[in-house]
Design an enzyme around this catalytic site. Structure first.
Site, PDB file in Angstrom:
ATOM      1  N   PRO A  93      64.139  48.582  67.884  1.00  0.00           N
ATOM      2  CA  PRO A  93      65.066  47.801  67.054  1.00  0.00           C
ATOM      3  C   PRO A  93      66.475  48.378  67.050  1.00  0.00           C
ATOM      4  O   PRO A  93      67.401  47.766  66.526  1.00  0.00           O
ATOM      5  CB  PRO A  93      64.431  47.863  65.659  1.00  0.00           C
ATOM      6  CG  PRO A  93      63.496  49.011  65.680  1.00  0.00           C
ATOM      7  CD  PRO A  93      63.056  49.189  67.098  1.00  0.00           C
ATOM      8  N   GLU A 120      56.007  55.189  64.058  1.00  0.00           N
ATOM      9  CA  GLU A 120      57.396  55.380  63.613  1.00  0.00           C
ATOM     10  C   GLU A 120      58.391  55.311  64.775  1.00  0.00           C
ATOM     11  O   GLU A 120      59.588  55.422  64.582  1.00  0.00           O
ATOM     12  CB  GLU A 120      57.534  56.730  62.903  1.00  0.00           C
ATOM     13  CG  GLU A 120      57.280  56.669  61.417  1.00  0.00           C
ATOM     14  CD  GLU A 120      58.044  55.542  60.741  1.00  0.00           C
ATOM     15  OE1 GLU A 120      59.282  55.548  60.803  1.00  0.00           O
ATOM     16  OE2 GLU A 120      57.397  54.656  60.145  1.00  0.00           O
ATOM     17  N   ARG A 158      61.264  33.790  84.094  1.00  0.00           N
ATOM     18  CA  ARG A 158      61.566  32.373  84.328  1.00  0.00           C
ATOM     19  C   ARG A 158      62.912  32.177  85.028  1.00  0.00           C
ATOM     20  O   ARG A 158      63.219  31.096  85.506  1.00  0.00           O
ATOM     21  CB  ARG A 158      61.482  31.560  83.030  1.00  0.00           C
ATOM     22  CG  ARG A 158      62.532  31.853  82.003  1.00  0.00           C
ATOM     23  CD  ARG A 158      62.111  31.318  80.649  1.00  0.00           C
ATOM     24  NE  ARG A 158      61.813  29.895  80.663  1.00  0.00           N
ATOM     25  CZ  ARG A 158      62.721  28.936  80.757  1.00  0.00           C
ATOM     26  NH1 ARG A 158      64.000  29.243  80.833  1.00  0.00           N
ATOM     27  NH2 ARG A 158      62.366  27.667  80.759  1.00  0.00           N
ATOM     28  N   ASP A 173      69.456  25.176  80.411  1.00  0.00           N
ATOM     29  CA  ASP A 173      68.833  25.701  79.198  1.00  0.00           C
ATOM     30  C   ASP A 173      69.875  26.172  78.190  1.00  0.00           C
ATOM     31  O   ASP A 173      70.970  26.589  78.578  1.00  0.00           O
ATOM     32  CB  ASP A 173      67.958  26.916  79.537  1.00  0.00           C
ATOM     33  CG  ASP A 173      66.554  26.513  79.952  1.00  0.00           C
ATOM     34  OD1 ASP A 173      66.175  25.364  79.720  1.00  0.00           O
ATOM     35  OD2 ASP A 173      65.858  27.388  80.514  1.00  0.00           O
TER      36      ASP A 173
END
Ligand code: SAM
Length: 268
Positions: A93, A120, A158, A173
């Site tokens: 993150p 963690e 993709r 897209d």
């Protein structure tokens, strides 16, 4: 492209990788994916992959030794012929926020190594001395890097030539050109009382292309106006945005044809 994924939970990947476009890409040998259990790179009786954090605190931290050993083995076997270093990507993150541009960038490589953290997170020395990149799939915290790795793999694969049925598909897209995609319709022409916009039935390809472009700009203005700053717009299109704002078209949603109507207004 070959993708190596280091994980404590290889079984999590079964569903997503064994269906749809990813499965077809593997079956057609456009990509290969190897899942490596980090536990297989331990040497103690208990296959220990984690330990307490120095300094205290709740939660376990993934140890450096098995992950270094796994990545070094894969790199040695890779025979990377690219002039650039082989990407070794930690899902975290704290990484750079994943987006279509990063997916495109990663799709240019012939080999990727992805590391999924857990608990963690991973020992800081993995970040400092092993990985070449850190990627986050959003500003929230998952329990492990596996779902994030699946997201990255899907978005990258993709984009590879031949993976999607039609080469043109990824071009239109959302996010490919910095805009959200225009609205799509399929049969029936009238569903309940809702008609497909007349222009799409006209057979006039130039008109359809203009309509789609205008809808893509309008939709982006309504939903993600900040994207327009970086989108590739002509001077005329940039000018039209001010007009759309003046007309209030940046509010509500595009529901039907050229007109801007809110969802509730459009209900039968
Ligand atoms: N304590 C860590 C922190 O605050 O940065 C979070 C650890 S998280 C519970 C466990 C693992 O999930 C991370 O090591 C990472 O691999 C993965 N992960 C969690 N959220 C993620 C995200 N938004 N993007 C990518 N990976 C994520």
């Amino acid at each position: 492209m070959h993708i190596d994924i280091l994980t404590l939970f290889p079984e999590m990947f079964g569903g997503p990788f064994n269906a749809s476009i990813l499965k077809r890409a593997v079956d057609q040998k456009r990509i290969s994916i190897s899942l490596h259990n980090i536990r297989d790179y331990t040497h103690d009786r208990h296959h220990t992959v984690d330990d307490y954090a120095y300094g205290g605190g709740a939660g376990m931290v993934l140890k450096p030794e098995p992950i270094f050993e796994a990545v070094e083995k894969l790199k040695a076997e890779s025979g990377n012929k690219e002039s650039r270093p082989l990407p070794v990507i930690l899902l975290t993150p704290q990484g750079r926020l994943f987006c279509q541009r990063i997916a495109r960038e990663l799709s240019q490589h012939s080999h990727l190594i992805l590391i999924c953290g857990h608990y963690e997170g991973v020992d800081e020395r993995i970040r400092q001395y092993l990985v070449t990149d850190e990627v986050s799939i959003g500003d929230y915290v998952l329990s492990g890097g596996e779902l994030a790795a699946m997201v990255v793999v899907d978005a990258v694969v993709r984009l590879l030539p031949g993976v999607l049925g039609s080469e043109a598909s990824p071009v239109d897209d959302s996010h490919a050109s910095g805009l959200l995609e225009y609205p799509q319709y399929t049969r029936p022409e009238v569903y309940r009382e809702w008609s497909v916009p007349e222009v799409l039935l006209s057979g006039n390809h130039a008109r359809i292309a203009r309509w789609r472009r205008q809808q893509a700009i309008q939709r982006t203005l309504q939903r993600r106006p900040e994207l327009l700053d970086k989108a590739n717009l002509s001077l005329k299109e940039a000018g039209s945005i001010d007009k759309l704002k003046e007309s209030g078209a940046n509010r509500g949603d595009v529901v039907n044809g050229y007109g801007i109507t809110s969802r509730s207004q459009n209900k039968p």
